[in-house]
Every structure is written in structure tokens, then in C-alpha cells.
Design a protein around this motif. Sequence first.
Motif, PDB file in Angstrom:
ATOM      1  N   GLU A  17       0.799  -1.211   0.000  1.00  0.00           N
ATOM      2  CA  GLU A  17       0.000   0.000   0.000  1.00  0.00           C
ATOM      3  C   GLU A  17       0.837   1.269   0.000  1.00  0.00           C
ATOM      4  O   GLU A  17       0.326   2.358  -0.172  1.00  0.00           O
ATOM      5  N   HIS A  20       0.837   3.490  -3.289  1.00  0.00           N
ATOM      6  CA  HIS A  20      -0.460   3.694  -3.923  1.00  0.00           C
ATOM      7  C   HIS A  20      -1.252   4.805  -3.221  1.00  0.00           C
ATOM      8  O   HIS A  20      -1.200   4.946  -2.010  1.00  0.00           O
ATOM      9  N   GLN A  21      -1.952   5.560  -4.030  1.00  0.00           N
ATOM     10  CA  GLN A  21      -2.846   6.588  -3.517  1.00  0.00           C
ATOM     11  C   GLN A  21      -4.177   6.502  -4.240  1.00  0.00           C
ATOM     12  O   GLN A  21      -4.235   6.093  -5.400  1.00  0.00           O
ATOM     13  N   LEU A  27      -2.908   4.829   0.344  1.00  0.00           N
ATOM     14  CA  LEU A  27      -3.716   3.644   0.612  1.00  0.00           C
ATOM     15  C   LEU A  27      -3.562   3.174   2.050  1.00  0.00           C
ATOM     16  O   LEU A  27      -4.515   2.683   2.656  1.00  0.00           O
ATOM     17  N   LEU A  64      -6.353  -1.764  -5.159  1.00  0.00           N
ATOM     18  CA  LEU A  64      -4.968  -1.757  -5.647  1.00  0.00           C
ATOM     19  C   LEU A  64      -4.922  -1.804  -7.170  1.00  0.00           C
ATOM     20  O   LEU A  64      -4.101  -1.139  -7.806  1.00  0.00           O
ATOM     21  N   GLY A  67      -7.162   1.677  -8.415  1.00  0.00           N
ATOM     22  CA  GLY A  67      -7.058   2.958  -7.740  1.00  0.00           C
ATOM     23  C   GLY A  67      -6.868   4.123  -8.687  1.00  0.00           C
ATOM     24  O   GLY A  67      -7.390   5.222  -8.462  1.00  0.00           O
ATOM     25  N   ASP A  68      -6.137   3.902  -9.782  1.00  0.00           N
ATOM     26  CA  ASP A  68      -5.895   4.979 -10.733  1.00  0.00           C
ATOM     27  C   ASP A  68      -7.157   5.376 -11.489  1.00  0.00           C
ATOM     28  O   ASP A  68      -7.204   6.446 -12.103  1.00  0.00           O
TER      29      ASP A  68
END
Length: 210
Positions: A17, A20-21, A27, A64, A67-68
Amino acid sequence: MPVTSGRAGTGPAPGTETAHQVGGVPLADLVRDFHPQMVSFARTLVASPAAAEEAAQEAWVQVLQAGDSFEGRSSVATWLFGIVKRTASRHRQRESRIRAHELLPDDDTDPLAGRIHPAGHPEAGHWRDPPSKRFLPEDGTIARELTEHLHAALEALPPRQRRLVILRDLIGMSADEVAEVLAISGQAQRALLYRARGNLRAELERRYIR
């Protein structure tokens, strides 16, 4: 005071995590803030705590992977709980176990009937008998005791009521956001939330006032 269930800190595998945002939020922060409530929410849709944990884990995997793709058209919380609702629903379908008590009861029983002053009374809408002073924590021990009873009372609610309380009162979603996640109109939410809060208070009194 928030009520949580499940184990804080669980979620995606450690380390996955960090980079990742979602919507500009790391995250790891989302896992810390939302995982216990996601498990509680999933538990209202599946037959066991293990299945609820699996559904929440599956939801994080999807976060995951996608997320984008979060476009910010809804809040991050609305997006997350929409995902966990879908993963939990798939688990329930695989279990092939639909619980009859998940549906709203047909009766119009008011859990607060006779406990608040009726319309036309000078104190309409106020309690006939105020809540016990035991509901006012005076120290950390009493606060912890109240939290435990509140958690147990929440778990005793019917699933649809519990889902709504989690999203509206614990997560703090608006009626529009909940409508997006649960497909429940604002009017239906008001009726269900009124019943849920009344049942929650009654259950708290049953457990906490001796």
C-alpha cells in the motif's frame, strides 16, 4: 466515539500500500481508517466473520488494481463501500445463503412508541424519561464499557439497519452518498434510520442498564 469491529491494520499485504494513492490519499491511510468498518459492513451481507474479512480483502485487491481509475465523482468512502458491497454480494451468492431477516419487517412497529412526547405536546419529540446518567462517561473505564456495549448493540441490529448506521453515523456519509452505495432513497433512509437508532437505544438500555 467510533465503533469498530475487525482488526485494525489488516488489509492489503504489508508493503503493497506504500506507493499507492486513491484520490490523493495514501492507501495505508485508507486501510487504517476504513478497514474495520468495511469488515463490519461486509458482515451484514455474508454468513460469517471469515467471509466478511475475505470480502474486505478482495475489495482492497480491487482498490490496488483500480485505484488509478478513481475519478473523484464521488467521495473516496462512497467508492470504497461500493466496492466492498459488490465483493460481499458475490461472496453471498457463492454461499447461496440468503437470510430472510435481511429484509425490512412488514410491520410498522415504532421502537420509540410511548417513549417520546407526541405531536401537540409542549415537549413534542423529547424523551418522556431522559436517558440514564450511566450513558454519560465520567472516566476512561466507563467510556470503554460503553463502547463495548455500543459495539454489541450495533451487532444485534438487523443487517439493513446496521449497514445504514455504519455508513451514516460511523462513516459520516450523506444521504445522497448512502443512496449511491445502497440504492435506498432518502425517504426510505429516514424511516429505516429512525427505526435503527430506536432499536440501538433500546438494545443499549437492555445491555447497559441493570
